[in-house]
Design an enzyme around this catalytic site. Structure first.
Site, mmCIF file in Angstrom:
data_model
loop_
_atom_site.group_PDB
_atom_site.id
_atom_site.type_symbol
_atom_site.label_atom_id
_atom_site.label_comp_id
_atom_site.label_asym_id
_atom_site.label_seq_id
_atom_site.Cartn_x
_atom_site.Cartn_y
_atom_site.Cartn_z
ATOM 1 N N CYS A 1 -10.333 -1.487 14.727
ATOM 2 C CA CYS A 1 -10.578 -2.823 14.791
ATOM 3 C C CYS A 1 -10.606 -3.207 16.187
ATOM 4 O O CYS A 1 -11.411 -4.346 16.666
ATOM 5 C CB CYS A 1 -9.511 -3.748 14.253
ATOM 6 S SG CYS A 1 -8.990 -3.310 12.547
ATOM 7 N N CYS B 1 -8.355 -1.959 3.943
ATOM 8 C CA CYS B 1 -8.151 -3.311 5.133
ATOM 9 C C CYS B 1 -9.606 -3.701 5.688
ATOM 10 O O CYS B 1 -9.614 -4.877 6.288
ATOM 11 C CB CYS B 1 -7.351 -2.766 6.194
ATOM 12 S SG CYS B 1 -5.695 -2.246 5.563
ATOM 13 N N GLU C 1 1.963 1.602 -3.396
ATOM 14 C CA GLU C 1 0.898 2.208 -4.348
ATOM 15 C C GLU C 1 0.642 3.621 -4.210
ATOM 16 O O GLU C 1 0.487 4.509 -4.911
ATOM 17 C CB GLU C 1 -0.436 1.113 -3.640
ATOM 18 C CG GLU C 1 -1.463 1.685 -4.770
ATOM 19 C CD GLU C 1 -2.859 1.090 -4.488
ATOM 20 O OE1 GLU C 1 -2.692 0.188 -3.475
ATOM 21 O OE2 GLU C 1 -3.976 1.404 -5.075
ATOM 22 N N GLU D 1 0.674 -1.183 0.108
ATOM 23 C CA GLU D 1 0.138 -0.002 0.042
ATOM 24 C C GLU D 1 0.860 1.343 0.069
ATOM 25 O O GLU D 1 0.643 2.135 -0.722
ATOM 26 C CB GLU D 1 -1.161 0.037 1.144
ATOM 27 C CG GLU D 1 -2.286 0.879 1.057
ATOM 28 C CD GLU D 1 -3.099 0.585 1.999
ATOM 29 O OE1 GLU D 1 -4.029 -0.185 2.003
ATOM 30 O OE2 GLU D 1 -3.071 1.119 3.279
ATOM 31 N N LYS E 1 -15.334 -9.695 8.299
ATOM 32 C CA LYS E 1 -14.365 -10.603 7.647
ATOM 33 C C LYS E 1 -15.016 -11.958 7.353
ATOM 34 O O LYS E 1 -14.453 -12.388 6.343
ATOM 35 C CB LYS E 1 -13.315 -10.612 8.708
ATOM 36 C CG LYS E 1 -12.515 -9.516 9.183
ATOM 37 C CD LYS E 1 -11.230 -9.097 7.973
ATOM 38 C CE LYS E 1 -10.442 -8.058 8.122
ATOM 39 N NZ LYS E 1 -9.769 -7.557 7.011
ATOM 40 N N SER F 1 -7.558 2.024 -2.416
ATOM 41 C CA SER F 1 -6.463 1.257 -2.621
ATOM 42 C C SER F 1 -6.801 -0.445 -3.093
ATOM 43 O O SER F 1 -7.724 -0.869 -2.814
ATOM 44 C CB SER F 1 -5.706 0.858 -1.394
ATOM 45 O OG SER F 1 -4.554 -0.256 -1.326
ATOM 46 N N GLU G 1 -16.183 -10.874 3.882
ATOM 47 C CA GLU G 1 -15.011 -10.595 3.242
ATOM 48 C C GLU G 1 -14.433 -12.093 2.651
ATOM 49 O O GLU G 1 -14.218 -12.261 1.391
ATOM 50 C CB GLU G 1 -13.895 -9.818 3.693
ATOM 51 C CG GLU G 1 -12.870 -9.699 2.831
ATOM 52 C CD GLU G 1 -11.518 -8.961 3.791
ATOM 53 O OE1 GLU G 1 -11.198 -7.777 3.176
ATOM 54 O OE2 GLU G 1 -11.117 -9.639 4.674
ATOM 55 N N GLU H 1 -14.137 -13.533 -5.480
ATOM 56 C CA GLU H 1 -13.098 -13.187 -6.355
ATOM 57 C C GLU H 1 -11.807 -13.230 -5.319
ATOM 58 O O GLU H 1 -10.824 -13.226 -5.971
ATOM 59 C CB GLU H 1 -13.108 -11.537 -6.804
ATOM 60 C CG GLU H 1 -13.165 -10.848 -5.813
ATOM 61 C CD GLU H 1 -14.358 -10.164 -5.082
ATOM 62 O OE1 GLU H 1 -15.321 -11.137 -5.063
ATOM 63 O OE2 GLU H 1 -14.605 -9.363 -4.431
#
Lengths: 594, 168
Positions: A524, A308, A281, A278, A367, A328, A370, A375
């Protein structure tokens, strides 16, 4: 200041304080149910009713501001009887099934009922019922248990501004749920689980993966490894009665070993990896915007937003589909771990990735969603197989007969278990930003980030939106275009705050280079999968624990993690290289809000 | 449980959508604009189709769950197409104790439909009201905008006859 009398005690409070606040400041406890810290009082449940002299009706303490000279009785027979009746009526509509309920141990309704001395049902009759909703991969709603306190509605609408939940229908037929009481999966829910974090009963819980993990652990043909998110180690102890903010990293590792995992690894390792990707990036985007190799190309989208936090990603897909180019492309550390485990690690230990099971322990419910995104299978398999919340791990340790408190410290396994302090602070709001700045600044200037003890103080703490500026001077030759540039960053936690930043960026009212977003208040450490109940005091205790973990590490910057450097040297090549692109980056899809 | 969900029976008439949009623009900045917008939409479309509710949610930037929360809370709103004449029998406390329930039964039997239903010829829909603020006239029935007072079960046929075949 106003002077009031509470239970014959003289109390002085600020103008505007509620009876509840006044009572608390005087050490007088009034039971509450629908009330939530910092949020506008609802007065919905009536559990906090008190008697005010001269007033005809009992008053809801949470929603009644004190007046000068008020004489209040919180525990008069009339107030106590009314409170008991209120809870009796709530119980009459509540389908408890306490012995099977996820909230057996920490149900607030059960505690209220006990505290008020309720020993048998006062009102028996039909119950509104309702069906359990298993439609999402992350959350289960059970209408039979709902007591309509509306805490979830308050959090979903006021804090997260998602608005997936709202009271539907009326009176006895009221359902707290999505539009027309549809399934959660049919509406724009981001599955952050803040509703589950505030529910006083078992009406909203995470969808359990415990059974699947037990089965995998019992199967000798499977190689079952586990990764633990940074925020878990600062909260897991609470599952065993420890005070919030106790760091239990070493005991957690030993407990996981006792449960039988074949490899105990750290999501922190891939948090360091995330910073490498990141950070690179971000610098690449800055170069494209400020000193493009080809000025004909459209400039990359700035600010770049962190990626994230899966609740935030889904939120952006629903509410800011026009701005997905700002996110990102980095996968979250959880997903980077899965992809690296089933390729690099599988190769290293000679295990068939088809026989490998990756289990995550996360402070998070989103999560679970996710990990199920179709994908996210770049290893050739679903990269992450099971996601346990901190709470679920606590229960597995309990069920596994492990005496957590007496466990000796263990250490994570190699090669995916070592992390820098920069990875630890991913758990805190402001932490990903600080970790990224520690690395990016040093990459660009060759010097350490010039802040006290490597902490970027303006982006730490519980303020909803935080900003900071970092001036770049005397960069290394490769980054000469950044000379004199003031890098502007922002940090938002809680999706309502994130939405405010997005709108300000979209309108041009604020310009930043880099923005960190975490879905849950506090980051978190305040996730929807953490032990209940998370207040600001608990958030701060966990946040401070995480900073202690960081400060105790021999390496404090992600680019110094020797195992991450080895991963690049022997497998990935370089950040944003071809292999990274394939395994560690992803793309997003616009979703319809209604 | 009496659960209603929304549907869109026929494609929406664009002229009506445009008129709704004009109304929304006029009231965009007003606090508490959701209920007036829903009332306008219901009078324009005759009911509140699902697509219209979603449209209102987008246009007012109010979550869809809140829009449907309000629609399902008030018995005035309907998410299914209704008859030309809406019969609303009050079952508020005063009407209830003065025989509202018997009046409602007479309407159900005469029209051959249940509460929430619409006659096959789309002449009448039957609904229950929760106090029209005319308790002194109990039991009260509204047909369209007309208030009928001190209604007896035996008078139900006569009331309906006044509307049968008449355009609302």
């Amino acid at each position: 200041m106003l002077n009031v009398t509470i239970n014959d005690k003289d109390v002085s409070v600020e103008t505007g304080a509620t009876i509840l606040e006044a009572a608390r400041s005087a050490g007088v406890q009034i039971p509450t149910l629908c009330n939530l810290e910092h949020l506008s009082p609802l007065g919905a449940c009536r559990v906090c009713v008190v008697e005010v002299e001269g007033a005809k009706a009992l008053m809801a303490a949470c929603a009644t501001p004190v007046r000068d000279g008020m004489v209040i009785h919180t525990n008069s027979p009339r107030a106590r009887t009314a409170r008991k009746t209120v809870v009796d009526l709530l119980l009459s509509e509540h389908e408890g099934n306490c012995q099977y309920c996820d909230r057996s141990l920490d149900c607030e309704l059960r505690v209220l009922s006990f505290d008020l001395g309720i020993q048998e049902p006062m009102y028996v009759g039909a119950k509104p019922g309702g069906q359990a909703d298993f439609s999402t991969p992350a959350l289960v709603r059970d209408g039979e248990k709902c007591v309509k306190c509306r805490r979830c509605v308050t959090v979903c609408n006021e804090v997260q501004q998602v608005g997936a939940l709202f009271p539907q229908y009326r009176g006895y037929e009221t359902v707290i749920g999505p539009a027309f009481a549809m399934n959660l999966d049919d509406v724009a829910c981001v599955q952050c689980g803040q509703c589950a974090a505030v529910c006083p009963v078992g009406a909203i819980t995470e969808r359990s993966h415990m059974e699947g993990v037990w089965k995998a652990l019992a199967d000798p043909d499977l190689h079952v490894i586990v990764q633990t998110a940074p925020a878990v180690r600062a909260a897991l102890g609470e599952c065993f009665g420890m005070e919030p903010g106790r760091l239990v990293t070493g005991q957690m590792v030993t407990a996981l070993r006792e449960l039988g995992f074949d490899g105990i690894f750290d999501t922190n390792f891939t948090a360091d990896l995330t910073i490498m990707e990141e950070g690179t990036e971000l610098l690449t985007r800055l170069k494209g915007a400020l000193a493009p190799d080809d000025p004909q190309l459209p400039p990359p989208a700035l600010p770049m937003f962190t990626s994230c936090s899966p609740g935030w990603i889904k939120f952006a897909e629903y509410y800011f589909p026009d701005m997905l180019g700002h996110l990102s492309t980095c996968k979250s550390p959880q997903q980077m771990f899965g992809a690296i485990a089933k390729t690099y690690y599988a190769e290293k230990v000679g295990v068939d990735p088809a026989k490998m099971v990756v289990v995550s322990v996360m402070p998070c419910t989103a999560k679970k969603f996710e990990a199920a995104r179709s994908e996210l299978a770049d290893s050739g398999f679903q990269d992450v197989d099971f996601v346990l919340t901190t709470r679920e791990l606590g229960r597995m340790i309990q069920a596994g007969g492990v005496d957590f408190a007496s466990l000796p410290d263990g250490t994570m396994d190699s090669p995916l278990g070592y992390s820098s302090g920069a990875a630890d602070i991913f758990a805190n709001t402001g932490g990903v930003m600080e970790a990224a700045l520690r690395t990016a600044y040093e990459l660009v200037t060759g010097r350490e980030l010039p802040v006290d003890n490597l902490h970027v103080a303006p982006v730490a703490g519980l303020e909803g939106v935080k900003e900071a500026e970092i001036q770049i001077t005397a960069p290394l030759p490769d980054w000469a275009f950044l000379d004199g540039v003031t890098v502007r960053v922002a940090v938002a936690h809680g999706l309502g705050n994130a939405a405010a930043v997005m709108r300000a960026v979209r309108s041009g009212e604020r310009t930043y280079h880099f923005v960190e977003v975490m879905t849950c208040p506090g980051g978190c450490i305040g996730g929807g999968g953490q032990p209940r109940f998370t207040t600001d005091a608990v958030r701060l205790a966990r946040i401070n624990a995480i900073y202690r973990e960081d400060e105790g590490k021999p390496h404090r910057k992600s680019h110094e993690n020797p195992d991450v450097l080895e991963l690049y040297a022997s497998f990935l090549g370089q950040p944003l290289g071809e292999k990274s692109h394939h395994l560690l980056h992803t793309n997003y899809e616009a979703r319809a809000r209604v | 449980m009496h659960v209603q969900t929304a549907q869109t029976v026929a494609p929406l008439d664009q002229a009506l959508v445009d008129s709704l949009d004009a109304y929304i623009r006029e009231h965009q900045e007003e606090a508490g604009n959701l209920i007036p917008v829903l009332q306008y939409a219901q009078s324009a479309f005759g009911y509140l189709p699902e697509d219209v509710l979603k449209h209102i949610s987008e246009a007012l930037q109010i979550s869809y769950s809140e829009v449907t929360g309000v629609v399902t809370f008030y018995s005035f709103f309907s998410t299914v197409p209704r008859g030309k004449h809406i019969v609303r029998v009050c079952l508020g406390t005063a009407c209830y104790v003065r025989g509202g329930k018997e009046v409602l039964r007479a309407f159900r039997e005469t029209l051959g439909i249940d509460v929430g239903g619409t006659t096959e010829d789309r002449e009448f829909s039957l609904e229950v009201g929760r106090c029209f603020g005319a308790c002194g006239l109990a039991p009260v029935v509204m047909v369209g905008d007309d208030v009928h007072q001190r209604v007896k079960p035996s008078g139900v046929k006569d009331i309906l006859a006044q509307y049968e075949g008449v355009n609302a």
